[in-house]
Design a protein around this motif. Structure first.
Motif, PDB file in Angstrom:
ATOM      1  N   ALA A 252       0.831  -1.209   0.000  1.00 32.90           N
ATOM      2  CA  ALA A 252       0.000   0.000   0.000  1.00 32.90           C
ATOM      3  C   ALA A 252       0.860   1.251   0.000  1.00 32.90           C
ATOM      4  N   ALA A 253       1.972   1.214   0.728  1.00 30.69           N
ATOM      5  CA  ALA A 253       2.883   2.375   0.768  1.00 30.69           C
ATOM      6  C   ALA A 253       3.421   2.671  -0.626  1.00 30.69           C
ATOM      7  N   ILE A 254       3.842   1.632  -1.329  1.00 30.11           N
ATOM      8  CA  ILE A 254       4.370   1.817  -2.688  1.00 30.11           C
ATOM      9  C   ILE A 254       3.269   2.311  -3.623  1.00 30.11           C
ATOM     10  N   SER A 255       2.127   1.626  -3.581  1.00 28.45           N
ATOM     11  CA  SER A 255       1.028   1.959  -4.487  1.00 28.45           C
ATOM     12  C   SER A 255       0.542   3.394  -4.305  1.00 28.45           C
ATOM     13  N   TRP A 256       0.247   3.781  -3.047  1.00 30.39           N
ATOM     14  CA  TRP A 256      -0.295   5.114  -2.807  1.00 30.39           C
ATOM     15  C   TRP A 256       0.762   6.203  -2.995  1.00 30.39           C
ATOM     16  N   GLY A 257       1.997   5.919  -2.632  1.00 33.18           N
ATOM     17  CA  GLY A 257       3.051   6.902  -2.845  1.00 33.18           C
ATOM     18  C   GLY A 257       3.266   7.181  -4.315  1.00 33.18           C
ATOM     19  N   VAL A 258       3.307   6.117  -5.106  1.00 35.02           N
ATOM     20  CA  VAL A 258       3.507   6.281  -6.554  1.00 35.02           C
ATOM     21  C   VAL A 258       2.295   6.959  -7.193  1.00 35.02           C
ATOM     22  N   LYS A 259       1.080   6.507  -6.832  1.00 39.86           N
ATOM     23  CA  LYS A 259      -0.139   7.104  -7.392  1.00 39.86           C
ATOM     24  C   LYS A 259      -0.217   8.603  -7.116  1.00 39.86           C
ATOM     25  N   ARG A 260      -0.073   8.955  -5.838  1.00 42.31           N
ATOM     26  CA  ARG A 260      -0.193  10.377  -5.483  1.00 42.31           C
ATOM     27  C   ARG A 260       0.950  11.201  -6.065  1.00 42.31           C
ATOM     28  N   GLY A 261       2.142  10.589  -6.138  1.00 41.79           N
ATOM     29  CA  GLY A 261       3.286  11.295  -6.720  1.00 41.79           C
ATOM     30  C   GLY A 261       3.069  11.602  -8.180  1.00 41.79           C
ATOM     31  N   GLU A 321      -6.909   0.441   3.133  1.00 36.55           N
ATOM     32  CA  GLU A 321      -8.189   0.032   2.570  1.00 36.55           C
ATOM     33  C   GLU A 321      -8.488  -1.434   2.922  1.00 36.55           C
ATOM     34  N   GLY A 322      -9.668  -1.638   3.466  1.00 39.41           N
ATOM     35  CA  GLY A 322     -10.086  -2.987   3.807  1.00 39.41           C
ATOM     36  C   GLY A 322      -9.472  -3.530   5.082  1.00 39.41           C
ATOM     37  N   ALA A 323      -8.840  -2.644   5.872  1.00 39.19           N
ATOM     38  CA  ALA A 323      -8.194  -3.097   7.115  1.00 39.19           C
ATOM     39  C   ALA A 323      -8.529  -2.128   8.248  1.00 39.19           C
ATOM     40  N   GLY A 324      -8.177  -2.522   9.456  1.00 37.59           N
ATOM     41  CA  GLY A 324      -8.406  -1.666  10.610  1.00 37.59           C
ATOM     42  C   GLY A 324      -7.349  -0.586  10.731  1.00 37.59           C
ATOM     43  N   ALA A 325      -7.608   0.363  11.629  1.00 40.77           N
ATOM     44  CA  ALA A 325      -6.694   1.486  11.814  1.00 40.77           C
ATOM     45  C   ALA A 325      -5.384   1.032  12.450  1.00 40.77           C
ATOM     46  N   ILE A 326      -4.272   1.492  11.886  1.00 41.37           N
ATOM     47  CA  ILE A 326      -2.946   1.253  12.462  1.00 41.37           C
ATOM     48  C   ILE A 326      -2.572   2.437  13.348  1.00 41.37           C
TER      49      ILE A 326
END
Length: 493
Positions: A252-261, A321-326
């Motif tokens: 998720a870190a890779i996906s969202w970082g790349v998407k938003r970037g 997404e689809g998980a509880g709060a960290i």
């Protein structure tokens, strides 16, 4: 209708586009031998070199216009979303895609310069022009131009205006209709003044908003300086799954970082070449390098400013997404500008909403200006043979209407349709610049050769075997050439 739009967006903005942007940036980084590192000194120098002319604008004005399009709501809301769904590690991946994207940005901006034209006394260029001239694919160029006019001229300005109206109403309790009327008056005064006025406003507004935003971020970071080492460590450990809390969301870190970037810096999406082509330079590589540095300004400076404010103050949640709060530091608060608002208020209570509203005003308004210029340039491409002046006035009226309407009412459908347009631009443009790799690399090598010889590089497409660079073959005259000196002397007589 909305279901169909969401389905199309799911296809256009799928992981395939993310991988394509990453692969393209990596390819051009290697092919250009890491120009984004080797030529940083030239990038800084070229930003302030050269002046505008009757037909073109200066390199700094072109940089400012491109940044007006790159720096927008995504620099605030997009960064918060990346952290909320991908954790602090997403910030590192935003940095990485910016570094790789600088290679793509060089190529598309340089190509915009090579294949630009002079229409009605003004320089025009961009993907539609280099697709037609460089690839000899008129239908492909027309398709890009139509998609761009619809997306940037009719859909996206309204949703940007809505961001301004919502934030202003929340911070200052101003009626959205009043905000809309003010935006229409200011925007109308600018766009009816042509590209020169857009460039003049951009070269003042963009540095002001970027520097002001970064200064506030620095103040917040300095006030929490003891937390800085831990914050930096958190970003890097989370980016590689080494942090115990965020190790399970590395994907998720890779996906969202790349998407938003990608969404923020727009490298390779075909937006910046329009402004790049309008600049007055002696060699296309000069504007290519300037536009490469604009990626750093957008992501490494402005996006990082947002990320640092949020992370160093702890004003964020992380709920994959689809998980509880960290992480749940803010309670039941969705990701968005509120993260930045809360971060600012840790130091300046009561000032957060006003600060974010003012920042969003400048970020979103300058983006609307940039959208208009992109739409106008592509309309000029479609209209170059017919020269129907009324079409330009229709576009001006349309963007003013959708700006006002966006302030008083917006819809998810408009966002979705606009995203389809921008995503389609990205697909069309990335394929085009990959097919035009050969001339792009010739441009860079020619620039580097002339620099090595101690010259101020001047572009000659005939010597390089680059065809259809009509402006450079038939109209461009170096400033210090005898014929140009004669022209200058004739003007002063």
């Amino acid at each position: 209708m909305e279901t169909v739009v969401n389905w199309l967006n799911g296809i256009i903005w799928s992981n395939a586009l993310i991988y394509l942007c990453l692969a393209t940036g990596l390819f051009f980084t290697i092919a250009t031998r890491f120009l984004q590192v080797r030529h940083i000194k030239d990038m800084l120098k070229l930003m302030f070199e050269g002046k505008g002319s009757e037909a073109g604008i200066s390199s700094f004005q072109a940089l400012s216009m491109a940044l007006a399009g790159r720096i927008g709501v995504g620099n605030i809301a997009g960064v918060a979303t990346a952290i909320a769904y991908g954790g602090p590690g997403a910030v590192f991946w935003m940095w990485l895609i910016a570094f790789l994207g600088a290679g793509s940005a060089f190529v598309e901006a340089a190509l915009g310069q090579v294949y630009k034209t002079k229409q009605n006394g003004q320089y025009r260029g961009g993907p539609a022009y280099y697709i037609e001239k460089g690839l000899n694919m008129k239908w492909y160029a027309v398709l890009f131009a139509i998609v761009t006019v619809i997306a940037t001229g009719m859909l996206l300005p309204g949703v940007q205006a809505n961001s301004i109206a919502v934030s202003m109403e929340s911070a200052f309790n101003i009626n959205p209709a009043i905000i809309g009327a003010v935006l229409v008056l200011i925007l109308g005064a600018i766009i009816f003044g042509g590209v020169k006025r857009i460039a003049m406003v951009a070269q003042v507004a963009v540095p002001f908003m970027a520097v002001g935003y970064i200064i506030i971020a620095l103040i917040i970071v300095i006030s929490n300086i003891n937390e800085l080492p831990a914050m930096i460590s958190l970003i890097f450990s989370s980016a590689f799954g080494a942090n115990a809390s965020f190790g399970g969301i590395l994907g998720a870190a890779i996906s969202w970082g790349v998407k938003r970037g990608i969404y923020s810096n727009e490298a390779g999406q075909g937006t910046a070449p329009h402004a790049a082509a309008a600049s007055e330079v002696s060699h296309p590589a000069k504007q290519g390098l300037v536009q490469s540095f604009s990626i750093y300004i957008d992501t490494l400076f402005v996006c990082s400013a947002t990320a640092f404010m949020i992370l160093i103050t702890g004003m964020y949640n992380v709920t994959p997404e689809g998980a509880g709060a960290i992480v749940n530091n803010l309670g039941d608060v969705g990701p968005g500008p509120v993260y930045t608002t809360r971060a600012v208020e840790t130091l300046l209570p009561g000032f957060g909403s006003a600060f974010v509203a003012i920042a969003l005003f400048f970020f979103a308004f300058t983006t609307i200006m940039a959208y208009y210029y992109m739409a106008e340039t592509n309309l000029a491409y479609i209209n170059q043979k017919f020269r129907r002046v009324w079409m330009e006035y229709v576009l001006k009226a349309a963007i003013l209407i959708v700006t006002f309407y966006g302030c008083i009412r917006t819809a998810d459908l408009a966002w979705g349709l606009g995203d389809i347009g921008v995503g389609s631009m990205a697909w069309l443009n990335i394929i085009a610049i990959l097919l035009l790799t050969k001339p792009a690399l010739k441009i860079l090598r020619d620039y580097e050769r002339q620099k090595k010889e101690g010259k101020d590089p001047v572009f000659d497409p005939v010597k390089l075997g680059i065809k259809n660079a009509d402006f450079w073959e038939k109209e461009y005259t170096p400033i210090d050439s005898p014929s140009q000196q004669h022209k200058n002397n004739s003007v002063h007589m």
